[in-house]
Design a protein around this motif. Sequence first.
Motif, PDB file in Angstrom:
ATOM      1  N   TYR A  37      29.749  -7.355  -2.650  1.00  0.00           N
ATOM      2  CA  TYR A  37      29.407  -6.211  -3.495  1.00  0.00           C
ATOM      3  C   TYR A  37      27.903  -5.982  -3.473  1.00  0.00           C
ATOM      4  N   LYS A  97      34.979  -9.917   0.988  1.00  0.00           N
ATOM      5  CA  LYS A  97      34.305  -8.738   0.453  1.00  0.00           C
ATOM      6  C   LYS A  97      33.026  -9.160  -0.248  1.00  0.00           C
ATOM      7  N   VAL A 105      34.512  -0.367   2.407  1.00  0.00           N
ATOM      8  CA  VAL A 105      35.754  -0.089   1.667  1.00  0.00           C
ATOM      9  C   VAL A 105      35.593   1.121   0.743  1.00  0.00           C
ATOM     10  N   HIS A 106      36.699   1.622   0.300  1.00  0.00           N
ATOM     11  CA  HIS A 106      36.846   2.744  -0.650  1.00  0.00           C
ATOM     12  C   HIS A 106      35.749   3.803  -0.556  1.00  0.00           C
TER      13      HIS A 106
HETATM   14 ZN    ZN Z   1      34.878  -2.333  -4.538  1.00  0.00          ZN
END
Ligand code: ZN
Length: 487
Positions: free
Chosen positions: A154, A152, A239-240
């Motif tokens: 950011y 992941k 994601v999300h």
């Molecule tokens: Zn996140």
Amino acid sequence: MKFDLVIRDGNVVTATEEVFCDIGIEGGTITAIGKKLPSGEREIDANGDYVFPGGIDAHTHIEQISSTGLMCADDFYTGTVSAAHGGTTTILSFAAQHKGDSLRAVLVDYHTRAKTKAVIDYGFHLIISDPTETVMKDELPELIRNGYTSFKVYMTYDALKLDDYQMLDVFALARKEGALTMIHAENHDLIRWLTDRLLAAGAVAPKFHAVSHPRLAESEATSRAISLAELVDAPCLIVHVSSEEGMEAIRRAQRRGLKVFAETCPQYLFLTADDLDQPDMQGAMCCCSPPPRDEASQEAIWRGLSDGTFQVLSSDHAPYRFDETGKLAQGEDPPFNKIANGVPGLEVRMPLLFSEGVLKGRLDLHRFVELTSTRPAQLYGMFPRKGSISVGADADLVIWDAHKTVTLGWEHLHDNVGYTPYAGRTIQGWPRTVLSRGRVVVDAGELLVEKGSGEFIPREKPSAADPLGREAAEVSLARRFGLEDLW
Ligand code: ZN
Ligand code: DUC
Ligand code: ZN
């Protein structure tokens, strides 16, 4: 030949089929599926209940140290016990690199944390916050080859964010090595600019967290991330996703045939920004990023789950207690930008989706299985060992009581958070018996396995991460100009 265990008379539901049959298990693996199988050493009568593949929660934060130095409230014991009670038999959690960390050292740490505590199987996504030359040239390529096939990045948070240049580096590496990049897509400067203005105006309450993280921050960053990935022909997974605007950016890319995948979470189906507006700082319990939006967004996200825009429903379980160890670590009355981000939800993820999705007619049973188990297994390189009910697969199974009604309250859950944002909601359907590799982990609400009996699952390179062979025209131009190996 006698099976170790036979699950008898189940209504077995996979992502594609529903069959009334028995399942024979030997050595933790499914070895037969059929009607009237010979008897086993042990038998469980499913009695016509649904039998689903064990849930896979592909986005959890367990025993993780945040970028501000805060330890999550759940360790690998409480986190996995809670997951198992909700029907999840595998979690993917984050091994988080902070600036200056070696990725290999980070993984050693997280393995040590999980090994003696997890009661179900687990794997790790890396978080890449410091893509140094050593990380990019030495550590990450080797770790991808060793089974850490997703990571992941950011686009926001001061201590974690990568700039566009670094994102391109990461995408190019992921393409070359066959890994899948997961992206937290929110525009950092937009959030920072709004936050500064809100704080200057004295707008510090938790509800202003939602104002400071608008949908535009999500949709802009989502489009930008997709463009960066498209340039180098790297698949990616957002994601999300919280909003219709973010979802639209994903849909546009999917319609163009790009390999862009998407995840959403219960908080975007069941909470709104109004949940952040509660007395005595209690709105802090629902502060997460991106924030919950409004009812129209919830409906849009439901549509995205049913029409295939989303492949994965994860919890994004980010457990912080409502006290000085968590949400209030920066004081009893912190401004919204000093509240730890995250909501708990790994135990209620499948029950919420079953009750409000399947039983309310928004999703069929196959889509429920796809979103909670099969597609995460495929996208993250665990299929068909996980996410399927087939001969040769791990016997990770959930026998589901579709009639049981439960009024949610934290007292009935097994995490260490102290609250649930879904308290008071009555839902129908709950796991009756949960099996991991043929072991009965939970039966009738009782935990039956030892601490540390979960296993680490190294993952394959997912075929979803294979590039399309459709780099941007300018990249092909460079190749025509003789630059075969630009990165
Ligand atoms: Zn996140
Ligand atoms: N947002 C994240 O990016 N991670 C953890 C929880 C949250 O709200
Ligand atoms: Zn998260």
